[in-house]
Design a protein around this motif. Structure first.
Motif, PDB file in Angstrom:
ATOM      1  N   GLY A  76      -2.353  -8.577  10.704  1.00  0.00           N
ATOM      2  CA  GLY A  76      -0.773  -8.232  10.125  1.00  0.00           C
ATOM      3  C   GLY A  76       0.247  -8.885  10.561  1.00  0.00           C
ATOM      4  N   ARG A 110       2.548  -6.104  12.370  1.00  0.00           N
ATOM      5  CA  ARG A 110       1.793  -5.687  13.666  1.00  0.00           C
ATOM      6  C   ARG A 110       2.125  -6.720  14.936  1.00  0.00           C
ATOM      7  N   GLU A 156       1.624   4.010   1.262  1.00  0.00           N
ATOM      8  CA  GLU A 156       1.147   4.858   2.536  1.00  0.00           C
ATOM      9  C   GLU A 156       2.144   5.874   2.735  1.00  0.00           C
ATOM     10  N   ARG A 162       0.947  -1.159   0.045  1.00  0.00           N
ATOM     11  CA  ARG A 162      -0.205   0.076   0.049  1.00  0.00           C
ATOM     12  C   ARG A 162       0.899   1.123  -0.055  1.00  0.00           C
ATOM     13  N   PHE A 185       4.621  -0.404  12.084  1.00  0.00           N
ATOM     14  CA  PHE A 185       3.288  -0.431  12.451  1.00  0.00           C
ATOM     15  C   PHE A 185       2.642  -0.396  10.897  1.00  0.00           C
ATOM     16  N   ARG A 186       3.186   0.642  10.112  1.00  0.00           N
ATOM     17  CA  ARG A 186       2.583   1.160   8.859  1.00  0.00           C
ATOM     18  C   ARG A 186       3.726   1.051   7.854  1.00  0.00           C
ATOM     19  N   THR A 187       3.801   0.033   6.980  1.00  0.00           N
ATOM     20  CA  THR A 187       4.748  -0.081   5.958  1.00  0.00           C
ATOM     21  C   THR A 187       4.155   0.137   4.637  1.00  0.00           C
ATOM     22  N   GLU A 216      -5.312  -0.371  15.498  1.00  0.00           N
ATOM     23  CA  GLU A 216      -5.741  -1.613  14.973  1.00  0.00           C
ATOM     24  C   GLU A 216      -4.399  -2.581  14.823  1.00  0.00           C
ATOM     25  N   LEU A 217      -4.683  -3.671  15.494  1.00  0.00           N
ATOM     26  CA  LEU A 217      -3.738  -4.662  15.285  1.00  0.00           C
ATOM     27  C   LEU A 217      -4.299  -5.903  14.129  1.00  0.00           C
TER      28      LEU A 217
END
Ligand code: ATP
Length: 463
Positions: free
Chosen positions: A331, A334, A205, A203, A213-215, A287-288
């Motif tokens: 995830g 995560r 991002e 994604r 956490f967000r990649t 969110e996990l």
């Protein structure tokens, strides 16, 4: 983030790099935003999580089978699923400092409310009405919020034309839907049954990711569970309970996560109920995992767009229908992060000279610990190394094992504590006489003398 939370993330990020869990992506060239590389210890942790998940949700069940689909799929998959038209985030730019921010995150952080599902127009209005400040420079000077596609595009073939556009998948789920009939026809599964997959998703991002956490590239473990519509409520509760059992199985503490039900206006257009498993990360409760009841939206869309029949024939009741779907989604990255945060412990421990020092120990659940046993000869003397290597050869076929004879024993214990190795086995000069070794427990630091012949049996009882 509070100072304390910031320092915990700093400590975990620095331990991750120092001990080989996770490194910044492309680091020698200054990095690449929101990418991280797993190192020698991190890849073991991640593989253990994936293997345990597969064991828990696929191998130990009669009603779930797995697939491993191609990452690249026909673009029509993403048109039918709604991703081409609708998989986007609303972004807003600060005109003063040029920071680019997700409008929903800006609202959520400033007003402590959920903004997922709002239109960009409504978000623009809400941000203006509440005079929300730029979190980077503090000014109130934003552009309007606008949509930004999250899928990475590339081209297949030699020409970069629109008709050759393909996408890197943003989720693994669609492969389970397009293979529904293949799986049904090649197995003899009856509804209810599930198809599971572990794999990479991508994604675009653009907001800062908070470590792993967000990649932009991450792994998902997803399960599409095909059901008869009438059973959805009871099976939803069942899957929620299974997800909670999984968290317990890998040792995520109950007090560190909570379950949040999506409000009606937050739900995706196809979902009748969605819950998030939210973990208390140091940078906020986020969110996990998710569990969604997706109705029969996906199979119906693919049937309509492809012209292929997606019906299931229920022979017992002589009835045909398009199955509904429950989707537990997890995830991987995560999970790695949550288990690292849960495991991170600082405690006072006595030193050899009777003083005390702070020891950092990663108290991973034994089933996901990257290294299970370390074999440590007390000295590098040849006869001791030989004995220790024999012990290593004995244990390494059963458990992920490390042999380490560098540095002082204290430093080696510290290293094994920081990577979360449950048992350190020391081989000393007495071992040459009594054919026994000393086992040190990671958490209690208690030591026990065990005969080499009994060692594997002792470990089997302890894991
Ligand atoms: P978020 O709201 O945090 O962006 P999401 O609701 O878009 O997440 P889903 O589409 O439900 O996430 O994806 C399923 C799971 O995949 C998430 O629960 C999360 O664990 C993981 N995931 C999603 N996006 C990312 C990402 N960019 N990096 C790492 N993991 C992710």
């Amino acid at each position: 983030m509070t100072k304390k939370a910031e320092s915990l993330m700093d400590k975990i990020t620095s331990l991750a790099k120092r001990r080989g869990f996770v490194f910044p992506g492309s680091e020698i060239y200054g990095g690449l935003a929101n990418t991280w590389d797993y190192g020698p210890v991190g890849v073991e942790l991640k593989n253990n999580i994936k293997q345990e998940w597969w064991k828990f949700f696929v191998k130990s069940r009669e009603d779930v089978v797995g697939i491993d689909a191609a990452i690249l799929m026909n673009s029509k998959v993403w048109e039918s699923s709604g991703h081409v038209a609708g998989f986007n985030d609303a972004l807003i730019d600060c005109k003063a400092c040029q920071a680019r921010i997700r409008a929903d995150h800006l609202i959520e952080d400033a007003l402590d409310m959920k903004a997922e599902g709002m239109t960009p127009e409504d978000m623009t209005k809400l941000i203006a009405e509440n005079s929300i400040k730029c979190p980077v420079c503090g000014k109130i000077d934003f552009t309007e919020a606008r949509k930004f596609g999250l899928m990475f595009k590339t081209f297949q073939g030699v020409t970069e034309e629109d008709k050759n556009i393909i996408y890197l998948r943003p989720e693994t789920a669609q492969a389970m839907f397009v293979n529904f009939k293949n799986v049904l026809n090649s197995t003899n599964k009856k509804i209810p049954f599930g198809i599971a997959q572990i794999g990479k998703s991508f994604r675009n991002e653009i907001t800062p990711g908070n470590f792993i956490f967000r990649t932009v590239e991450f792994e998902q473990m997803e399960l599409e569970y095909f059901i008869d519509e009438k059973d959805w409520e009871k099976l939803f509760d069942y899957w929620q309970a299974e997800m909670e059992k999984w968290l317990e199985y890998i040792g995520v503490k109950k007090e560190n996560y909570s379950i949040r039900k999506h409000d009606q206006d937050e739900l995706s257009h196809y979902s009748k109920r969605t819950i998030d498993f939210e973990y208390d990360f140091p940078f906020g409760t986020k969110e996990l995992y998710g569990l969604a009841y997706r109705t029969n939206f996906d199979l119906m869309s693919h049937q309509n767009a492809s012209g292929q029949n997606m019906e299931y024939f229920d022979a017992e009741n002589n009835r045909k229908y398009i199955p509904h779907v429950l989707e537990p989604t997890f995830g991987v990255d995560r999970t790695v992060l949550a288990t690292m945060i849960d495991a991170y412990t600082e405690e006072e421990a006595p030193t050899a000279d009777g003083k005390s020092e702070t020891r950092v120990v990663m108290k991973f659940n034994k089933n996901i610990a990257p290294v299970k046993v370390a074999i440590l000869p007390l000295s590098k003397k040849e006869n001791l190394s030989k004995k220790a290597k024999e012990v290593f050869d004995l244990v390494k076929t059963e458990y992920a094992c490390q042999y380490d004879e560098s540095q002082s024993i204290g430093k080696r214990y510290r290293r094994q504590d920081e990577i979360g190795t449950p048992y350190c086995v020391t081989v000393d000069f007495e071992s040459l006489e009594d054919d026994a070794v000393t086992i040190r427990d990671r958490d209690t630091m208690k030591q026990e003398r065990v005969g080499i012949k009994e060692l594997v049996g002792w470990l089997k009882k302890s894991f």
